[in-house]
Design a protein around this motif. Sequence first.
Motif, PDB file in Angstrom:
ATOM      1  N   THR A  22     -57.418   9.696-113.341  1.00 42.54           N
ATOM      2  CA  THR A  22     -57.830  10.139-111.997  1.00 42.54           C
ATOM      3  C   THR A  22     -57.597   9.025-110.974  1.00 42.54           C
ATOM      4  O   THR A  22     -57.089   9.277-109.865  1.00 42.54           O
ATOM      5  CB  THR A  22     -59.313  10.541-112.002  1.00 42.54           C
ATOM      6  OG1 THR A  22     -59.510  11.571-112.956  1.00 42.54           O
ATOM      7  CG2 THR A  22     -59.757  11.034-110.634  1.00 42.54           C
ATOM      8  N   ARG A  23     -57.938   7.789-111.333  1.00 40.50           N
ATOM      9  CA  ARG A  23     -57.724   6.658-110.410  1.00 40.50           C
ATOM     10  C   ARG A  23     -56.234   6.491-110.103  1.00 40.50           C
ATOM     11  O   ARG A  23     -55.845   6.305-108.956  1.00 40.50           O
ATOM     12  CB  ARG A  23     -58.279   5.376-111.033  1.00 40.50           C
ATOM     13  CG  ARG A  23     -58.173   4.188-110.079  1.00 40.50           C
ATOM     14  CD  ARG A  23     -58.695   2.937-110.670  1.00 40.50           C
ATOM     15  NE  ARG A  23     -57.674   2.442-111.594  1.00 40.50           N
ATOM     16  CZ  ARG A  23     -57.808   1.396-112.358  1.00 40.50           C
ATOM     17  NH1 ARG A  23     -58.940   0.719-112.363  1.00 40.50           N
ATOM     18  NH2 ARG A  23     -56.855   1.012-113.165  1.00 40.50           N
ATOM     19  N   ARG A  24     -55.413   6.589-111.143  1.00 35.95           N
ATOM     20  CA  ARG A  24     -53.970   6.463-110.942  1.00 35.95           C
ATOM     21  C   ARG A  24     -53.448   7.585-110.037  1.00 35.95           C
ATOM     22  O   ARG A  24     -52.666   7.350-109.111  1.00 35.95           O
ATOM     23  CB  ARG A  24     -53.249   6.483-112.290  1.00 35.95           C
ATOM     24  CG  ARG A  24     -51.778   6.118-112.194  1.00 35.95           C
ATOM     25  CD  ARG A  24     -51.096   6.002-113.552  1.00 35.95           C
ATOM     26  NE  ARG A  24     -51.309   7.153-114.403  1.00 35.95           N
ATOM     27  CZ  ARG A  24     -52.001   7.132-115.559  1.00 35.95           C
ATOM     28  NH1 ARG A  24     -52.494   5.988-115.986  1.00 35.95           N
ATOM     29  NH2 ARG A  24     -52.162   8.213-116.255  1.00 35.95           N
ATOM     30  N   GLN A  25     -53.940   8.810-110.291  1.00 35.00           N
ATOM     31  CA  GLN A  25     -53.512   9.944-109.453  1.00 35.00           C
ATOM     32  C   GLN A  25     -53.969   9.737-108.010  1.00 35.00           C
ATOM     33  O   GLN A  25     -53.224  10.018-107.059  1.00 35.00           O
ATOM     34  CB  GLN A  25     -54.071  11.257-110.014  1.00 35.00           C
ATOM     35  CG  GLN A  25     -53.400  11.678-111.300  1.00 35.00           C
ATOM     36  CD  GLN A  25     -54.105  12.867-111.952  1.00 35.00           C
ATOM     37  OE1 GLN A  25     -55.222  13.238-111.563  1.00 35.00           O
ATOM     38  NE2 GLN A  25     -53.456  13.458-112.938  1.00 35.00           N
ATOM     39  N   LEU A  26     -55.228   9.262-107.867  1.00 35.65           N
ATOM     40  CA  LEU A  26     -55.725   9.032-106.501  1.00 35.65           C
ATOM     41  C   LEU A  26     -54.932   7.920-105.812  1.00 35.65           C
ATOM     42  O   LEU A  26     -54.603   8.029-104.610  1.00 35.65           O
ATOM     43  CB  LEU A  26     -57.211   8.657-106.530  1.00 35.65           C
ATOM     44  CG  LEU A  26     -58.165   9.800-106.842  1.00 35.65           C
ATOM     45  CD1 LEU A  26     -59.603   9.280-107.004  1.00 35.65           C
ATOM     46  CD2 LEU A  26     -58.121  10.857-105.736  1.00 35.65           C
ATOM     47  N   GLU A  74     -51.829   7.066-106.417  1.00 34.17           N
ATOM     48  CA  GLU A  74     -50.512   7.605-106.080  1.00 34.17           C
ATOM     49  C   GLU A  74     -50.596   8.546-104.872  1.00 34.17           C
ATOM     50  O   GLU A  74     -49.740   8.533-103.978  1.00 34.17           O
ATOM     51  CB  GLU A  74     -49.915   8.341-107.282  1.00 34.17           C
ATOM     52  CG  GLU A  74     -49.456   7.400-108.359  1.00 34.17           C
ATOM     53  CD  GLU A  74     -48.960   8.141-109.609  1.00 34.17           C
ATOM     54  OE1 GLU A  74     -48.796   9.378-109.570  1.00 34.17           O
ATOM     55  OE2 GLU A  74     -48.767   7.455-110.632  1.00 34.17           O
ATOM     56  N   GLY A  75     -51.667   9.350-104.890  1.00 33.25           N
ATOM     57  CA  GLY A  75     -51.867  10.261-103.745  1.00 33.25           C
ATOM     58  C   GLY A  75     -52.089   9.486-102.457  1.00 33.25           C
ATOM     59  O   GLY A  75     -51.528   9.829-101.388  1.00 33.25           O
ATOM     60  N   LEU A  76     -52.896   8.433-102.554  1.00 28.61           N
ATOM     61  CA  LEU A  76     -53.172   7.610-101.381  1.00 28.61           C
ATOM     62  C   LEU A  76     -51.899   6.910-100.903  1.00 28.61           C
ATOM     63  O   LEU A  76     -51.607   6.858 -99.709  1.00 28.61           O
ATOM     64  CB  LEU A  76     -54.271   6.581-101.710  1.00 28.61           C
ATOM     65  CG  LEU A  76     -54.715   5.686-100.568  1.00 28.61           C
ATOM     66  CD1 LEU A  76     -55.290   6.521 -99.415  1.00 28.61           C
ATOM     67  CD2 LEU A  76     -55.761   4.678-101.058  1.00 28.61           C
ATOM     68  N   ARG A  77     -51.110   6.393-101.850  1.00 31.31           N
ATOM     69  CA  ARG A  77     -49.862   5.725-101.495  1.00 31.31           C
ATOM     70  C   ARG A  77     -48.907   6.714-100.813  1.00 31.31           C
ATOM     71  O   ARG A  77     -48.306   6.423 -99.773  1.00 31.31           O
ATOM     72  CB  ARG A  77     -49.183   5.145-102.724  1.00 31.31           C
ATOM     73  CG  ARG A  77     -47.939   4.354-102.362  1.00 31.31           C
ATOM     74  CD  ARG A  77     -47.223   3.693-103.524  1.00 31.31           C
ATOM     75  NE  ARG A  77     -48.133   3.228-104.541  1.00 31.31           N
ATOM     76  CZ  ARG A  77     -47.972   3.436-105.854  1.00 31.31           C
ATOM     77  NH1 ARG A  77     -46.912   4.063-106.280  1.00 31.31           N
ATOM     78  NH2 ARG A  77     -48.862   3.010-106.713  1.00 31.31           N
ATOM     79  N   SER A  78     -48.776   7.908-101.362  1.00 33.30           N
ATOM     80  CA  SER A  78     -47.898   8.888-100.728  1.00 33.30           C
ATOM     81  C   SER A  78     -48.418   9.288 -99.356  1.00 33.30           C
ATOM     82  O   SER A  78     -47.633   9.487 -98.411  1.00 33.30           O
ATOM     83  CB  SER A  78     -47.695  10.156-101.538  1.00 33.30           C
ATOM     84  OG  SER A  78     -48.323  10.266-102.647  1.00 33.30           O
TER      85      SER A  78
END
Length: 159
Positions: free
Chosen positions: A125-129, A131-135
């Motif tokens: 979840t942290r990695r997805q968040l 990545e989402g934040l970076r995008s």
Amino acid sequence: MRITPMDIRQQQFTVKMFRGFDTQEVDTFLEDLAEDYEALLKENSLLKEQLQALEERTRGLEEREKVLQETLVTTQRLVEEMKDQARREAAVIIREAEVQADRIIDASRAAEGSLQSEIIALKRTRRQLAEGLRSTVEMYQRLLEQDLKAAAGDEPAKS
């Protein structure tokens, strides 16, 4: 044949006229002998009574010893039975403790597995968040750059 003090007292000897014993001395000696013999018989009788009493006492002591011996054997048997019972109870307690320890270990392993799964899910979840934040940041950065370019194109040229 047993001689009694009365036999000694009543013993008569034939009197010889020449070279015989003094009858008075013989009678006195026989009387002393009879008294000593009588005393010995009384002492013998008393000793027999004492012996009989001691034999009865010995029998009583032997009976007590026998009872004590049986009591000791019974006590030893009871002690051994109690020890065996205590060993069996200790074995049961140890088995129950081992079973409970196994349950606790199994529960701990299950909880550890659950926590590991939660940690993996949280990392995902942290990695997805991230990545989402970076995008999102990249998207806003592109939008900002486009907006700045558009704004630069709309401004009149300065002379």
